[in-house]
Design a protein around this motif. Structure first.
Motif, mmCIF file in Angstrom:
data_model
loop_
_atom_site.group_PDB
_atom_site.id
_atom_site.type_symbol
_atom_site.label_atom_id
_atom_site.label_comp_id
_atom_site.label_asym_id
_atom_site.label_seq_id
_atom_site.Cartn_x
_atom_site.Cartn_y
_atom_site.Cartn_z
ATOM 1 N N SER A 173 0.496 -1.289 0.129
ATOM 2 C CA SER A 173 0.403 -0.026 0.298
ATOM 3 C C SER A 173 0.815 1.250 0.126
ATOM 4 C CB SER A 173 -0.995 -0.326 1.292
ATOM 5 O OG SER A 173 -0.431 0.065 2.638
ATOM 6 N N GLY A 174 2.209 1.134 -0.459
ATOM 7 C CA GLY A 174 2.817 1.988 -0.185
ATOM 8 C C GLY A 174 4.094 2.908 1.037
ATOM 9 N N GLY A 175 4.061 1.550 1.818
ATOM 10 C CA GLY A 175 4.269 2.374 3.068
ATOM 11 C C GLY A 175 5.956 0.867 3.520
ATOM 12 N N GLU A 176 6.412 1.421 4.469
ATOM 13 C CA GLU A 176 7.253 1.468 4.572
ATOM 14 C C GLU A 176 7.545 -0.347 4.837
ATOM 15 O OE1 GLU A 176 11.269 1.692 8.318
ATOM 16 O OE2 GLU A 176 9.163 2.675 9.001
ATOM 17 N N ARG A 177 8.660 -0.476 4.613
ATOM 18 C CA ARG A 177 9.098 -2.269 4.573
ATOM 19 C C ARG A 177 9.028 -2.415 6.028
ATOM 20 N NH1 ARG A 177 12.199 -2.245 0.825
ATOM 21 N NH2 ARG A 177 11.171 -3.187 -1.173
ATOM 22 N N GLN A 178 8.683 -3.958 6.221
ATOM 23 C CA GLN A 178 8.889 -3.721 7.604
ATOM 24 C C GLN A 178 9.601 -4.795 7.524
ATOM 25 O OE1 GLN A 178 4.384 -1.629 8.335
ATOM 26 N NE2 GLN A 178 5.349 -3.762 9.478
ATOM 27 N N THR A 179 11.031 -5.343 7.583
ATOM 28 C CA THR A 179 11.102 -5.918 7.689
ATOM 29 C C THR A 179 11.945 -6.352 9.128
ATOM 30 O OG1 THR A 179 13.316 -4.684 8.230
ATOM 31 C CG2 THR A 179 13.186 -4.785 5.378
ATOM 32 N N PRO A 180 12.661 -7.516 9.245
ATOM 33 C CA PRO A 180 12.527 -8.146 11.085
ATOM 34 C C PRO A 180 13.717 -7.423 11.952
ATOM 35 C CG PRO A 180 13.119 -9.745 9.342
ATOM 36 C CD PRO A 180 12.675 -8.488 8.697
ATOM 37 N N GLU A 181 14.433 -6.252 11.064
ATOM 38 C CA GLU A 181 15.063 -4.899 11.756
ATOM 39 C C GLU A 181 14.033 -4.133 12.101
ATOM 40 O OE1 GLU A 181 17.056 -7.822 9.976
ATOM 41 O OE2 GLU A 181 15.738 -6.884 8.841
ATOM 42 N N TRP A 182 13.153 -4.043 11.252
ATOM 43 C CA TRP A 182 12.314 -2.357 12.456
ATOM 44 C C TRP A 182 10.838 -3.370 12.846
ATOM 45 C CZ3 TRP A 182 6.365 -2.890 12.772
ATOM 46 C CH2 TRP A 182 5.962 -1.799 12.430
ATOM 47 N N TYR A 183 11.088 -5.033 13.151
ATOM 48 C CA TYR A 183 9.772 -4.778 14.466
ATOM 49 C C TYR A 183 11.022 -5.249 15.633
ATOM 50 C CZ TYR A 183 7.128 -6.749 11.362
ATOM 51 O OH TYR A 183 4.947 -6.918 9.907
ATOM 52 N N LYS A 184 12.216 -5.172 15.788
ATOM 53 C CA LYS A 184 13.510 -4.898 16.929
ATOM 54 C C LYS A 184 13.470 -3.346 17.161
ATOM 55 C CE LYS A 184 16.100 -9.159 15.035
ATOM 56 N NZ LYS A 184 17.170 -9.526 15.140
ATOM 57 N N GLN A 185 13.400 -3.418 16.228
ATOM 58 C CA GLN A 185 13.534 -1.544 15.940
ATOM 59 C C GLN A 185 12.247 -1.120 16.764
ATOM 60 O OE1 GLN A 185 14.926 -0.049 12.853
ATOM 61 N NE2 GLN A 185 16.523 -0.274 12.161
ATOM 62 N N GLN A 186 10.987 -1.037 16.378
ATOM 63 C CA GLN A 186 10.091 -0.333 16.809
ATOM 64 C C GLN A 186 9.652 -1.801 18.950
ATOM 65 O OE1 GLN A 186 8.966 1.681 16.173
ATOM 66 N NE2 GLN A 186 10.069 1.821 13.844
ATOM 67 N N GLY A 187 10.544 -2.180 19.136
ATOM 68 C CA GLY A 187 10.212 -3.110 20.365
ATOM 69 C C GLY A 187 9.182 -4.150 20.157
ATOM 70 N N ILE A 188 8.887 -4.563 19.321
ATOM 71 C CA ILE A 188 7.696 -5.766 19.375
ATOM 72 C C ILE A 188 8.482 -7.014 19.149
ATOM 73 C CG2 ILE A 188 5.956 -6.496 17.367
ATOM 74 C CD1 ILE A 188 6.079 -3.437 16.130
ATOM 75 N N GLU A 189 7.843 -7.640 20.219
ATOM 76 C CA GLU A 189 8.461 -9.160 20.382
ATOM 77 C C GLU A 189 7.812 -9.620 19.563
ATOM 78 O OE1 GLU A 189 8.963 -11.924 23.878
ATOM 79 O OE2 GLU A 189 7.714 -10.973 24.157
ATOM 80 N N MET A 190 8.407 -10.698 18.577
ATOM 81 C CA MET A 190 7.956 -11.706 17.554
ATOM 82 C C MET A 190 8.125 -13.009 17.763
ATOM 83 S SD MET A 190 6.840 -9.548 14.932
ATOM 84 C CE MET A 190 6.733 -10.927 13.434
ATOM 85 N N LEU A 191 7.446 -14.295 17.654
ATOM 86 C CA LEU A 191 7.759 -14.826 18.447
ATOM 87 C C LEU A 191 7.041 -16.122 16.706
ATOM 88 C CD1 LEU A 191 6.309 -15.482 21.424
ATOM 89 C CD2 LEU A 191 8.281 -15.660 21.177
ATOM 90 N N HIS A 192 8.429 -16.560 15.982
ATOM 91 C CA HIS A 192 8.158 -17.247 15.208
ATOM 92 C C HIS A 192 7.955 -19.030 14.933
ATOM 93 C CE1 HIS A 192 8.522 -14.012 12.487
ATOM 94 N NE2 HIS A 192 10.097 -13.630 12.937
#
Length: 497
Positions: free
Chosen positions: A111-130
């Motif tokens: 939709s023309g937004g920022e590419r949310q790579t795994p690094e993006w989630y880390k930078q935003q303080g979002i915990e990811m459980l894969h």
């Protein structure tokens, strides 16, 4: 079941904000425990699912300053959320035709937004459980259990589990080596591995997946046959004449069709891999690779306890995407929501709805937004978009495909279909239109103007037909209720130019 109320707004349509402490209040008590008790360190918000809806929900949490240290996403996938349509629209292209690859299509680039790579989630303080899907829920304790045995605590839970591919039963060969289904990157990688050594491919299904996969196999120069039980391609949306034009295009590219037939079973060869499709009439079609694209089912899993829709399937929600259980929401493909403009409960399996429902849900959760979700159905497809293709094809549809159909154009270069019910334009599909023409479609479908069917039928071109429809929009705008006409008259008197 949705509660419709006016949203508070100010100039330029922005929400009327309150201090954040006055906006979000947990709907249920959220007991903080030691981080060792829970695998997600007791974050307040938990999103279950790793697809489009999860990625767009994460972005909305970030935009409202409520992600850092507060949000956890738990997913069965090995990757950060990505734009799933790329799997059949670009990922399957052969290596010499620049196929789509991660990280190129992580959300929210669609939709023309920022590419949310795994690094993006880390930078935003979002915990990811894969790679650890949720297998159980305790709604009283507000906890989730994952496949590995992890225990997760939530205050507000958003279910964004999407769909799973409908599969052939194992007893008729649905799990044979060489039989493929497409829902995630792992599926696509497995199919590419088969395509690299394939000679004869059979695609089962004449819908979105079947059409897009068949167009991709053309790029590999493979012997491809598409099999489906309906009378023509994409029968739920395409008119017979439009489907015929598409079928002719595919045939020009070497694709064969078997329509109106039923499959008895898939047969294995001496090596154990799939070797043929056996039809109900006893005939067989040789194939060393088979792709099944016969639809999808909502991935409800343990969340059936939250409450399911008896009419649309999926998890029942209201116009804010709240389920019947306080603190639990559902978005995207898995949600059965009130389709406000058509007054019915619906479940929409499309990326556009996944994006919009995620954003609406999170805004409703975190802010004073109170208006109900008012979705305009939108579907699209793009095929033959790889390098060297003689013709790249893209169509868009908006609205509801009900009523009589008026079709204008010749497909080369473009064609448009209008659905008209009780004199009103209900839906419109445009193939190979210009950007300006595509922008007109949602305006038409949302406004549902009264339209002259005879004029449309007599239009000599797609451009003329769209102009007639646009004129109907303007005429509807001028025919206002008395009070609105009076206000318009006063404005004209004050500002005559």
């Amino acid at each position: 079941m949705a509660t419709v109320s006016s949203s508070l707004s100010v100039k330029h349509g922005r929400s009327l904000w309150r201090p954040r402490s006055q906006i979000y209040q947990p709907s249920r008590s959220f007991v903080v425990a030691s981080s060792s008790s829970f695998a997600n360190e007791n974050h307040e918000f938990v999103i279950v699912g790793g697809g489009n809806a999860a990625g767009y929900a994460a972005r909305t949490f970030v935009e409202h300053g409520m992600a850092n240290g507060k949000l956890c996403i738990v997913s069965k996938e090995a990757y950060a959320p990505y734009e799933r349509p790329a799997l059949t629209k670009g990922y399957l292209f052969p290596p010499d035709k620049k196929p789509a690859r991660l990280p190129g299509f992580h959300t929210c680039v669609g939709s023309g937004g920022e590419r949310q790579t795994p690094e993006w989630y880390k930078q935003q303080g979002i915990e990811m459980l894969h790679e650890d899907p949720v297998t159980g829920i305790d709604m009283e304790k507000q906890t989730l259990t994952t496949n590995s045995g992890k225990l997760l605590k939530y205050g507000s839970l958003i279910v964004a589990t999407g769909c799973t591919a409908s599969r052939f039963p194992e007893k008729i060969g649905g799990n044979l080596p060489g039989v493929h289904y497409i829902r995630d990157v792992a599926d696509a990688d497995s199919l590419i591995s088969s395509l690299e050594r394939a000679q004869k491919v059979v695609v089962v299904g004449g819908g979105y997946i079947g059409m897009e996969v068949a167009a991709a196999t053309v790029g590999w120069k493979l012997d491809t046959t598409v099999i489906f039980p309906e009378e023509h391609l994409l029968q739920r949306l395409f008119t017979p004449s439009l489907a015929q034009k598409y079928e002719e295009l595919y045939k020009e590219n070497g694709v064969n069709f078997l329509k109106g037939v039923s499959i008895k079973n898939l047969e294995a060869g001496s090596d154990g891999r799939v070797a043929a499709v056996k039809l109900e009439d006893g005939s067989t079609i040789e194939a060393d690779t088979i792709i099944i694209g016969i639809g999808a089912k909502p991935a409800v899993g343990p969340f059936h306890k939250v409450g399911l829709s008896t009419t649309a399937g999926g998890i029942q929600v209201d116009g804010q995407f709240r389920t019947g259980v306080p603190g639990i929401f559902a978005i995207g493909d898995v949600a059965a929501f009130p389709l406000k403009m058509y007054d019915r409960i619906a479940r929409v399996e499309h990326v556009d709805h996944a994006r919009q429902s995620a954003q609406h849900c999170v805004k409703s959760l975190l802010t004073v937004q109170t208006h109900a979700y008012d979705y305009l159905p939108h579907f699209y497809s793009r095929v033959f978009e790889y390098e060297g293709s003689p013709r790249k094809v893209w169509w868009q549809f908006y609205g509801d495909n009900v009523g009589e159909i008026v079709e204008i154009g010749s497909f080369d270069p473009k064609i448009v279909s209008f659905w008209i019910e009780s004199g009103k334009l209900k839906g419109v599909l445009l193939e190979s239109g210009s950007p300006e023409e595509f922008q007109l479609l949602p305006k038409l479908a949302r406004s549902q103007p009264v339209i002259d069917k005879a004029k449309l039928q007599n239009a000599s071109s797609v451009e003329e037909a769209l102009q007639i429809a646009q004129t109907s929009l303007q005429e509807d705008y001028l025919v206002l209720p008395y009070s609105e006409n009076q206000n318009l008259f006063l404005l004209c008197m004050v500002f005559p130019d």
